[in-house]
Design a protein around this motif. Sequence first.
Motif, short mmCIF file in Angstrom:
data_model
loop_
_atom_site.label_atom_id
_atom_site.label_comp_id
_atom_site.label_asym_id
_atom_site.label_seq_id
_atom_site.Cartn_x
_atom_site.Cartn_y
_atom_site.Cartn_z
N LYS A 1 47.77 44.18 55.72
CA LYS A 1 47.36 43.12 54.81
C LYS A 1 47.52 41.75 55.45
O LYS A 1 46.65 40.88 55.34
N VAL B 1 45.12 38.23 55.95
CA VAL B 1 45.49 36.88 55.55
C VAL B 1 45.45 35.95 56.75
O VAL B 1 44.94 34.83 56.67
N SER C 1 39.87 36.15 52.99
CA SER C 1 40.41 36.31 51.65
C SER C 1 39.63 37.30 50.79
O SER C 1 40.21 38.16 50.13
N LEU D 1 39.80 40.87 51.97
CA LEU D 1 41.10 41.44 51.60
C LEU D 1 41.07 41.92 50.16
O LEU D 1 41.54 43.01 49.85
N LYS D 2 40.49 41.12 49.30
CA LYS D 2 40.42 41.52 47.89
C LYS D 2 39.62 42.81 47.76
O LYS D 2 40.03 43.73 47.06
N PHE E 1 41.47 45.93 48.63
CA PHE E 1 42.46 46.35 47.63
C PHE E 1 41.82 46.67 46.28
O PHE E 1 42.50 46.78 45.28
N ASP E 2 40.50 46.82 46.28
CA ASP E 2 39.81 47.09 45.02
C ASP E 2 39.95 48.53 44.55
O ASP E 2 39.40 48.90 43.53
N ARG F 1 41.18 48.64 41.03
CA ARG F 1 40.87 47.49 40.16
C ARG F 1 40.41 48.00 38.79
O ARG F 1 39.80 49.06 38.67
N GLU G 1 39.73 40.89 35.52
CA GLU G 1 39.77 41.95 36.53
C GLU G 1 41.08 41.82 37.29
O GLU G 1 41.33 40.81 37.93
N VAL G 2 41.91 42.85 37.18
CA VAL G 2 43.16 42.87 37.94
C VAL G 2 43.36 44.26 38.54
O VAL G 2 42.61 45.18 38.22
N SER G 3 44.35 44.39 39.38
CA SER G 3 44.67 45.71 39.89
C SER G 3 45.39 46.50 38.79
O SER G 3 46.10 45.91 37.98
#
Lengths: 600, 378
Positions: A516, A520, A525, A528-529, A532-533, A536, A573-575
């Motif tokens: 990760k 960064v 950015s 990276l999102k 990690f989806d 989600r 929308e969050v994890s």
Amino acid sequence: MSEVFVNGQFAGTVEDPREFMEKVRSERRKGGVSQIVNVHWFEPLDRVMVECGRGRVRRPLVVVKDGIPLLTEKHIKQLQKDEISWNDVVAQGVIEYLDAGEEENCLIAFSESELTAQHTHLEISPLVMLGLCTSLVPYGDYIQSARLIIGARNLKQSIGFYASNFPVRMDMDVNILHTAQAPIVQSIMHDLSDYNAHPSGQNIVVAVMSFKGYNIEDAVILNKGSIERGFARSTYFRPAVAEELRYSGGLMDEVSIPQKEAKGYKSERDYRLLEDDGIVFPEAAIKEEDVVIGKTSPPRFLSSLEEYSLASNIRRESSLALKHGEQGVVDFVLVTENEEGNKLVQVRLRDQRIPEIGDKFTSRHGQKGITGLIVQETDMPFTASGIIPDLIFTPHGIPSRMTISHLIELVGGKTGALAGRLIDGTTFDAEPEEALRKELKRLGFRENGTETMYNGMTGEQYEAKIFVGTMYYLKLKHMVANKIHSRARGPIQLLTRQPTEGRAKEGGLRLGEMEKDTFVAHGASLLLKERFDSDRTIVPVCEGCGIIAIHDAIKNKRYCPICGDNVEVSDIEVSYAFKLILDEFKSLGIYPKLMLKNKY
Amino acid sequence: MHKELEKFEGLLPLKLLREIEELAPQSKIKKVAERVLEEYTAARVDPGEAVGLVGAESIGEPGTQMTLNTFHYAGVAEMNVTMGLPRIIEILDGRKNPATPMMEIYLKSPYDKGKDIKEIALQVKEVKVGELVSEYSMNISELKIELKLSAEKCREFGLTPSIVVRNAEKLVKEGTMKAEGDTIVLKLKKRDETSMNDLYKLKEKVKGVYVSGVKGIFQVLPVKRKEEFLIITSGTNLKKVLDLEFVDATRTVSNDIHEVAEVLGIEAARQAIIDEVFKVIETQGLNVDIRHIMLVADTMCTSGEIKGITRYGVVSEKASVLARASFETPIKHIINAALTGEVDKLNSVVENVMLNQPVPIGTGLPGLVMKGKVAKAK
């Protein structure tokens, strides 16, 4: 005055410990005292320890008197003619067994040449300093000790012919090499351990050269022609086991084709290979997720009466199916009973393994390598006499590892193959390299083992003389077929909704904390999102109290469990992991309030 | 300052301006300054660059190759220094007491030539009574102890029994001291039943009484570096050492960061952190850009006192609850946040990763600002 202890218990005293020990030893050699007795004097405490209990590791040594070993040529001749046996020699006191304690009081010569008057014993052979596997490595005295150990370890992982009754065995994870051969370069341990009756490798022609860069970093190149002729072909056996378990209330599992009503019924297609008894038929070709043993179990919980009456009908599917990525042919079906009297069904799966890119090979000198490329026989380099190597080994593996024995075996194998005899490569007692070179020259080859070779694709002669010869190569049990793994979509964990872990569960490869950080550091950015989806989720949030709201899909209504339905509810929308931690906070009595803000 | 250069003040750092003035020909000074400004601007780190993280990676990755090393000085006294990873951890954690406190004492001009260097070094060393005594004899009936001083030791440190008595007298309140030839007679003041025990206690106490030298310096080792001599010590006392008349106070250093901060101020401590960390990295034969270390030292020192990179130090200053909780002791942080009703603004990296939101770094940092006419609704 020394104290005497027998098996650790005080027994008395003696005036002169040396004299006492000498007496015990000479009596033992004469047969007056049992062979099992060992005696030693522990000087710092001035104690004589007499041991005759069990659990001591003892080893045989030749007794030496005044610098002359008691074992004579006469004994050896008699032993060779079978006139006397090992036990006779031991009974005569020519060879005796020492334990670790008595060894401390002895001076043991490594070889006959270094014997002096002080020596009490002589090693039977210098080979005894090595273990069984280690003494199977030829020319072990021409290799770094660390590599020798690696070589011995690799031998244990090699695929071979481990037991001739393998067709009637139900061993877990078995590999059988189809055409195993006895090595050309052998050691005495091959004879002693009857290795040639259950070998684990093949003699192949090896060329030491680079080949189009496909054998960098220890990789090896295989000849496709050799593979098609059966080189390193093996079969993998794996049993599938199912047991009819008994449960409380007289209920039990049943091996049969599951009824359509059963909970978790797969599909008719999945059960198509089962016979009436619920077990696959032998020689059925099965693919991943096919059912091998059909089985149903009684329902897990019997809660209400209503369900109880239906219990006998609604059973739970618990068949045994092939895992993701597995395939093969049903080799053998065994129906029996286990210790508890339950019906036990074992189905042995058979799968032929033809060498492919990624399979692991090694010589006996810790020179392991992964197949990097399989080359058409027509494209392989060939020698002036038309010999095409089966395997190309990279020369870069030699200087840093200093496995000289690897090179000597290559020359030895070549000599042996040409002369039609086995070469003795016993560590410390091998046929000297000089002799091999001379014989090779006599056979009409260059004495250093090199030969003129030609490029298989262009026909041009290589400028360098290539080192070719015969070597004993092992196929190791680490094959790609058992390890290959990839995933795009797949199963997720129930709790976190993140991908499962591990090959067996078709899991994903974790992008961890440090990985990760690299995203960064690059400032990537949004990438990276996206990475990690995997977990989600869209969560409705009450804008009034900041707590996760409820979306009623039937009424297509959103409302807040606290503020009711007269409040603004927005989707965010969050994890899923974050949603989980919010729930955990709530369970701890902490109120996690989300304050929403428009992003744009 | 040159007239043309005044315009660049604030745009270029002072050091660069001075360099331009010094090196550039007078006629072309404007052109040079413009070009320097151009280069300087291009060389600056872009906004949104993850400077700290790159620094962490740049120090952390070579750190994995570091060996656990203690460095031994070949020579007289046993003197070892923690080096390698343990030392770096010690500095970055901002520990109060380093495992091996050390000083490098540089000497002023006439003293650094090596003449009488051993005597100078021994002046710095802390001397206790116990070190000088070769024999104790206790007289129980008269309640006195006779301390026979070793002549050799006394000569080494330039002491006489009378000097020892003068220096130690005030510190031994329980007894009276008197020099008699090469022995010191120590008499117990109090005389009652327990005085025998007291006599034993006094004997033990007097061993540790300070006589001369600098307190806290346990060992001294004169060494020659290039052309000059300097003294390496184990144990530190920067304040006292800098006061000594033969010490070059401008170059003398201590490896105790907290001591440096106390004596010389936080700026000096920052430099000490940089020097100490860089020294370790250099001796290990690694190559880390000093600016990464400078950044770490800056973050440790910005508050005016030294804060370690620990959950009690720099990390506890983080604005985000989630970021703090994800580092160490999450329960403590969550509970405290719940009690005080803390708000997490989600302004940093870790929190946003947890929520699966774009992190405000690099491409995630800029927002789109549009200046334009808003279409009027008809």
